[in-house]
Design a protein around this motif. Sequence first.
Motif, short mmCIF file in Angstrom:
data_model
loop_
_atom_site.label_atom_id
_atom_site.label_comp_id
_atom_site.label_asym_id
_atom_site.label_seq_id
_atom_site.Cartn_x
_atom_site.Cartn_y
_atom_site.Cartn_z
N ASN A 50 -49.10 -71.29 -19.91
CA ASN A 50 -49.70 -72.38 -20.69
C ASN A 50 -51.07 -72.04 -21.26
OD1 ASN A 50 -51.09 -72.32 -18.30
ND2 ASN A 50 -50.87 -74.48 -17.82
N GLU A 51 -51.43 -70.77 -21.31
CA GLU A 51 -52.74 -70.38 -21.83
C GLU A 51 -52.63 -69.88 -23.26
OE1 GLU A 51 -54.87 -69.26 -17.59
OE2 GLU A 51 -54.52 -67.66 -19.04
N THR A 52 -53.60 -70.23 -24.07
CA THR A 52 -53.62 -69.82 -25.47
C THR A 52 -54.36 -68.51 -25.66
OG1 THR A 52 -53.55 -72.12 -26.17
CG2 THR A 52 -54.33 -70.52 -27.79
N LEU A 53 -55.38 -68.27 -24.84
CA LEU A 53 -56.28 -67.14 -25.02
C LEU A 53 -55.85 -65.97 -24.14
CD1 LEU A 53 -59.03 -66.50 -26.51
CD2 LEU A 53 -60.13 -67.06 -24.35
N ALA A 54 -55.57 -64.83 -24.74
CA ALA A 54 -55.28 -63.62 -23.96
C ALA A 54 -56.58 -63.16 -23.30
CB ALA A 54 -54.72 -62.52 -24.85
N GLN A 55 -56.47 -62.53 -22.14
CA GLN A 55 -57.65 -62.07 -21.42
C GLN A 55 -57.52 -60.59 -21.11
OE1 GLN A 55 -58.33 -63.69 -17.50
NE2 GLN A 55 -60.54 -63.54 -17.72
N ARG A 56 -58.53 -59.84 -21.51
CA ARG A 56 -58.56 -58.39 -21.31
C ARG A 56 -57.24 -57.73 -21.72
NH1 ARG A 56 -58.21 -53.97 -18.27
NH2 ARG A 56 -60.06 -52.68 -18.12
N PHE A 57 -56.75 -58.13 -22.87
CA PHE A 57 -55.56 -57.53 -23.47
C PHE A 57 -54.28 -57.82 -22.68
CE2 PHE A 57 -59.17 -54.44 -23.90
CZ PHE A 57 -59.60 -54.89 -25.13
N VAL A 76 -62.71 -69.76 -18.36
CA VAL A 76 -63.02 -68.35 -18.60
C VAL A 76 -62.65 -67.97 -20.02
CG1 VAL A 76 -62.80 -67.68 -16.18
CG2 VAL A 76 -60.79 -67.59 -17.66
N SER A 77 -63.52 -67.21 -20.66
CA SER A 77 -63.27 -66.74 -22.03
C SER A 77 -62.50 -65.43 -21.95
CB SER A 77 -64.58 -66.56 -22.77
OG SER A 77 -65.27 -65.44 -22.24
N GLU A 78 -62.38 -64.75 -23.10
CA GLU A 78 -61.74 -63.43 -23.06
C GLU A 78 -62.59 -62.45 -22.25
OE1 GLU A 78 -63.21 -60.71 -24.73
OE2 GLU A 78 -64.85 -61.89 -25.47
N GLY A 79 -63.85 -62.80 -22.02
CA GLY A 79 -64.60 -62.11 -21.00
C GLY A 79 -65.71 -61.19 -21.43
N PHE A 80 -65.60 -60.54 -22.57
CA PHE A 80 -66.51 -59.44 -22.85
C PHE A 80 -67.82 -59.87 -23.51
CE2 PHE A 80 -62.35 -57.47 -22.39
CZ PHE A 80 -62.65 -56.50 -21.45
N GLU A 81 -67.74 -60.71 -24.54
CA GLU A 81 -68.97 -61.12 -25.22
C GLU A 81 -68.70 -62.41 -25.99
OE1 GLU A 81 -68.28 -58.10 -29.00
OE2 GLU A 81 -69.78 -57.63 -27.50
N PRO A 121 -58.39 -74.97 -26.01
CA PRO A 121 -57.91 -73.77 -25.30
C PRO A 121 -58.00 -72.49 -26.10
CG PRO A 121 -56.07 -75.16 -25.96
CD PRO A 121 -57.30 -75.95 -26.22
N GLN A 122 -58.36 -72.55 -27.38
CA GLN A 122 -58.53 -71.30 -28.12
C GLN A 122 -59.82 -70.59 -27.72
OE1 GLN A 122 -59.56 -71.48 -32.40
NE2 GLN A 122 -59.76 -73.70 -32.12
N PHE A 123 -60.72 -71.28 -27.00
CA PHE A 123 -61.98 -70.69 -26.60
C PHE A 123 -62.02 -70.26 -25.14
CE2 PHE A 123 -63.07 -73.43 -30.22
CZ PHE A 123 -63.67 -72.49 -31.04
N SER A 124 -61.17 -70.87 -24.31
CA SER A 124 -61.22 -70.52 -22.88
C SER A 124 -59.93 -70.94 -22.20
CB SER A 124 -62.40 -71.21 -22.19
OG SER A 124 -62.20 -72.61 -22.15
N ASN A 125 -59.71 -70.37 -21.02
CA ASN A 125 -58.60 -70.75 -20.17
C ASN A 125 -59.14 -71.47 -18.94
OD1 ASN A 125 -56.61 -69.37 -21.78
ND2 ASN A 125 -57.29 -67.45 -20.86
N GLU A 126 -58.47 -72.53 -18.54
CA GLU A 126 -58.86 -73.26 -17.33
C GLU A 126 -58.10 -72.68 -16.14
OE1 GLU A 126 -59.15 -77.87 -15.67
OE2 GLU A 126 -58.20 -77.44 -17.59
N ARG A 127 -58.81 -72.33 -15.10
CA ARG A 127 -58.21 -71.67 -13.94
C ARG A 127 -58.60 -72.35 -12.64
NH1 ARG A 127 -57.77 -66.13 -15.41
NH2 ARG A 127 -56.62 -66.06 -17.36
N GLY A 128 -57.67 -72.33 -11.69
CA GLY A 128 -57.97 -72.78 -10.34
C GLY A 128 -58.72 -71.71 -9.57
N THR A 129 -59.17 -72.07 -8.37
CA THR A 129 -59.96 -71.17 -7.51
C THR A 129 -59.05 -70.49 -6.50
OG1 THR A 129 -61.90 -72.59 -7.74
CG2 THR A 129 -61.89 -71.03 -5.90
N ASN A 130 -59.01 -69.17 -6.49
CA ASN A 130 -58.22 -68.42 -5.52
C ASN A 130 -58.98 -68.27 -4.20
OD1 ASN A 130 -56.13 -67.98 -7.33
ND2 ASN A 130 -56.95 -66.03 -8.03
N HIS A 131 -58.24 -68.15 -3.09
CA HIS A 131 -58.91 -67.88 -1.82
C HIS A 131 -59.20 -66.38 -1.69
CE1 HIS A 131 -55.85 -65.84 0.69
NE2 HIS A 131 -54.94 -66.58 0.07
N LEU A 132 -60.10 -66.05 -0.77
CA LEU A 132 -60.57 -64.67 -0.61
C LEU A 132 -60.18 -64.07 0.74
CD1 LEU A 132 -64.09 -65.29 -2.16
CD2 LEU A 132 -62.26 -63.93 -3.19
#
Length: 470
Positions: free
Chosen positions: A394-401, A123-128, A137-148
């Motif tokens: 362990n993430e380099t990229l902040a997401q949505r501030f 996932v990137s910072e999300g907006f554009e 990792p400066q371009f995206s964060n790697e994330r696991g899948t959450n259950h719903l």
Amino acid sequence: MRRAILVTGLIAALALPAAAQEPAWRETAIKQRIDPASLSGLLSAEALRDLAQKGRALFEARFTILDGAGRPNATQAIVPTASRRPAEQAFQRLAGPDANACVSCHNEPVTGGAGGFVTNVFVSEGFESADFDTLDPQFSNERGTNHLFGAGLVELLAREMTADAVAARARALRQARASGEAARMDLASKGVSFGRITALPDGSVDLAELDGVDADLVVRPFTQKGVMTSLRQFTVNALNHHHGMQPDERWGARWTGTADFDGDGVADEIGTGEVSALVAFQASLPPPRETAPDDPAWRKAATTGRQRFADLGCETCHRPALPLESLAFADPGPVDMAGTLRQGDVATPAVYDLALLDWARTLPRNDKGEILVPLLGDLKRHRIADTRTAALGNETLAQRFVERDVFMTAELWGIADTGPYGHRGDMTTLDEVIRAHGGEASESAEAYRDLPEAERSALIAWLKTLRIEP
């Protein structure tokens, strides 16, 4: 005037009849569109079950290019953004599209569940500007899948907590205007503190003491960072990001001026009716529960472990239960944002009364009659890493501030069935992820490490009773 025309046009579009049913053998996942005009007001139990079943079918469907899968001229960004360069591959594991179906990732232990490391997303910072084809990792964060499972209850809790926070801000402003002096007020809901605000007589609000919530006071309960407001927003984003299936409520003519923003030759790929069905399915998933193991030794260890969990202070963030006043789930919801269908865009929102579902009868209530949702969380962001214990930061990229080492408290219900653990899904045991807690949880983690082995084992034994059992 322009907004009135847009809203009138959208409501007219929602009233269009559902398309004719596709031949069963045609290579499409969507065989018949769902008429959004049929989704209004309180749905009966039968209608809710039918809509949720249609949502499940869409959740499990493998979308094809005939449905509009893929997005050759669009990125994964939340804001509709055209690619700066042609994509080399129609599907790729980085910026996506990266999956054919929702269930491709949400499948453990069953449909709607979590996913193993192999299903991780980027996932990137999300907006554009979301084009990237690198693991840097400066371009995206790697994330696991959450259950719903229990997600409808989680969103309802967040809505009520948001309403409490907004009401507190209004009280503070009234007090400041009436007194002519600054009014400092605690922000708390359901026993969870979100810090304080200070209202000033001129109508401004000092937010410097906010804690764990955005400046607009909207509690956003979804994703590891707590940046998604609702199941609808999550669904709209994920359809575009992971499948290249673009919901027309964001990528359609109303917002982009075209019915085929991604330029794949398929217009209006996902309608508001289909998104509503997906939301109804996710909101209707039963909550995980604490089970009683058949093994007497396991039951005894779990009893001890449950007490140690409290003794260590883990309940400060992983609260055993939060009280919920109402099980009426309105869709669209009260705080959805632009680019997602909102209550002002429809004559009457659909209401899915989760109390009509069989599993709702098993939920405990307090002496006020409120439903006790046993999520073992607090719907609040916390600093979970520090320089000494950095594994969960362990993430380099902040997401949505949201800062890199700040994450939403993970709800622990269902944790026995949703390993591996950590935001990246790279910790294979519960013992590992407990030891990895830093920041605000560092004292509890250190106390856990100091426990005798038998007591640490007992705590794990209790966590392994928190199961997803449809």
